[in-house]
Motif scaffolding. Structure first.
Motif, PDB file in Angstrom:
ATOM      1  N   UNK A  58       2.933  29.483   8.123  1.00 29.97           N
ATOM      2  CA  UNK A  58       4.336  29.113   8.262  1.00 29.97           C
ATOM      3  C   UNK A  58       4.521  28.198   9.467  1.00 29.97           C
ATOM      4  N   UNK A  59       5.248  27.115   9.251  1.00 29.45           N
ATOM      5  CA  UNK A  59       5.524  26.175  10.339  1.00 29.45           C
ATOM      6  C   UNK A  59       6.433  26.835  11.371  1.00 29.45           C
ATOM      7  N   UNK A  60       6.128  26.628  12.641  1.00 28.09           N
ATOM      8  CA  UNK A  60       6.951  27.187  13.714  1.00 28.09           C
ATOM      9  C   UNK A  60       7.705  26.101  14.476  1.00 28.09           C
ATOM     10  N   UNK A  61       7.633  24.882  13.992  1.00 28.11           N
ATOM     11  CA  UNK A  61       8.318  23.793  14.683  1.00 28.11           C
ATOM     12  C   UNK A  61       9.829  23.902  14.475  1.00 28.11           C
ATOM     13  N   UNK A  62      10.608  23.866  15.530  1.00 36.14           N
ATOM     14  CA  UNK A  62      12.066  23.982  15.384  1.00 36.14           C
ATOM     15  C   UNK A  62      12.691  22.672  14.914  1.00 36.14           C
ATOM     16  N   UNK A  63      13.867  22.774  14.367  1.00 34.28           N
ATOM     17  CA  UNK A  63      14.655  21.595  14.058  1.00 34.28           C
ATOM     18  C   UNK A  63      14.275  20.854  12.803  1.00 34.28           C
TER      19      UNK A  63
END
Length: 291
Positions: A193-198
């Motif tokens: 799962x991607x954890x990059x915000x925005x």
């Protein structure tokens, strides 16, 4: 800006695909990939091609038709046209009964029939793989079953005619909402799962699973397929409905030739009647075994 100005149509909104040009495109697509495009599809095809017309810097659809059908235009433009007109509806665990059947009956039966082999390789082919959701669903089910049984190996092949969807399959990145049908335990084991915000949440298939799935381009209308002839299970679901009866029969016949004796062909539930003419033993709705 005056309100009336905001309502002005864009320059290409008045440009439409003529019936003559549409019919030529429909005939071409039918000959090349077997997909039928009835007149009711004209507006849909127009919408899909509009971006391509702009990308080429052409004045409109008639200019696109001339570009496509000129002597040197077809070879270079055909892949883009096929990408634009093909339908790529796909989901993880679509028609889930088939995956349960594969886990509980088809694979165990295949392994029993090959009991003389130590750790046999089970080959599964997703013959209309689109963006890869079906191929990776197969891989998840097979990986969990292999971990449980420890008496077989597996490999998955995904094929499609669209280069765009094959690239997506190889990248193995999907919107997070698309993996909702994947059981939570499988998500934990096989997805990152991607954890990059925005940004829009995304997931990626784990590398251990990606290594077991290959993607190759294939036109099902080709006279022969350059793949193994000892495949154990072939998924060909929800694509034959776009072909006429003669092409359906030809495609099925060619695919059966790639199954090992005892192998299985799975069609979509909406295509179950197509299977009534298959010279194979039916073992479940839309599931046939080569005898």
């Amino acid at each position: 800006m005056p309100f009336s100005a905001r309502l002005q149509p864009r320059p290409d909104d008045d440009d439409h695909l003529s019936l003559v040009t549409f019919n030529k495109i429909a005939t071409l697509i039918g000959q090349e990939v077997g997909i039928r495009l009835p007149p009711a599809k004209r507006l849909m095809i127009e919408g899909r091609l509009r971006k391509r017309v702009r990308a080429l810097g052409l004045d409109g659809f008639e200019a696109y038709g001339k570009h496509l059908f000129r002597e040197d235009g077809l070879a270079s433009e055909l892949p883009y046209l096929i990408n634009a007109v093909t339908t790529n509806k796909t989901d993880f665990f679509r028609e889930p009964e088939h995956f349960e059947l594969m886990e509980k009956l088809l694979v165990p039966t295949l392994i029993t029939e090959r009991k003389s082999e130590r750790n046999p390789l089970i080959k599964v082919w997703s013959a209309a793989s689109s963006t890869g959701a079906e191929a990776y669903t197969i891989a998840m089910v097979m990986a969990d079953l292999a971990a449980q049984r420890r008496d077989f190996r597996f490999a998955v092949l995904g094929t499609d005619i669209s280069t765009d969807v094959l690239d997506q399959g190889r990248a193995a990145i999907y919107p997070a909402e698309q993996i909702a049908p994947v059981p939570q335990a499988m998500q934990s084991r096989h997805l990152m799962f991607s954890r990059r915000p925005g940004i829009r949440p995304e997931v990626r298939i784990a590398p251990e699973l990606r290594r077991l799935v290959q993607f190759r381009r294939l036109n099902l209308m080709d006279g022969s397929y350059p793949f193994d002839r000892d495949v154990d299970i072939i998924f060909l679901r929800n694509v034959l409905i776009y072909f006429d009866k003669a092409d359906q029969s030809s495609v099925i016949s060619r695919l059966i030739g790639h199954l090992r004796p005892g192998g299985y062909l799975l069609l979509g539930h909406s295509e179950s009647m197509i299977g009534t003419s298959i010279t194979m033993r039916q073992v479940a709705p839309a599931v046939f075994q080569k005898v």
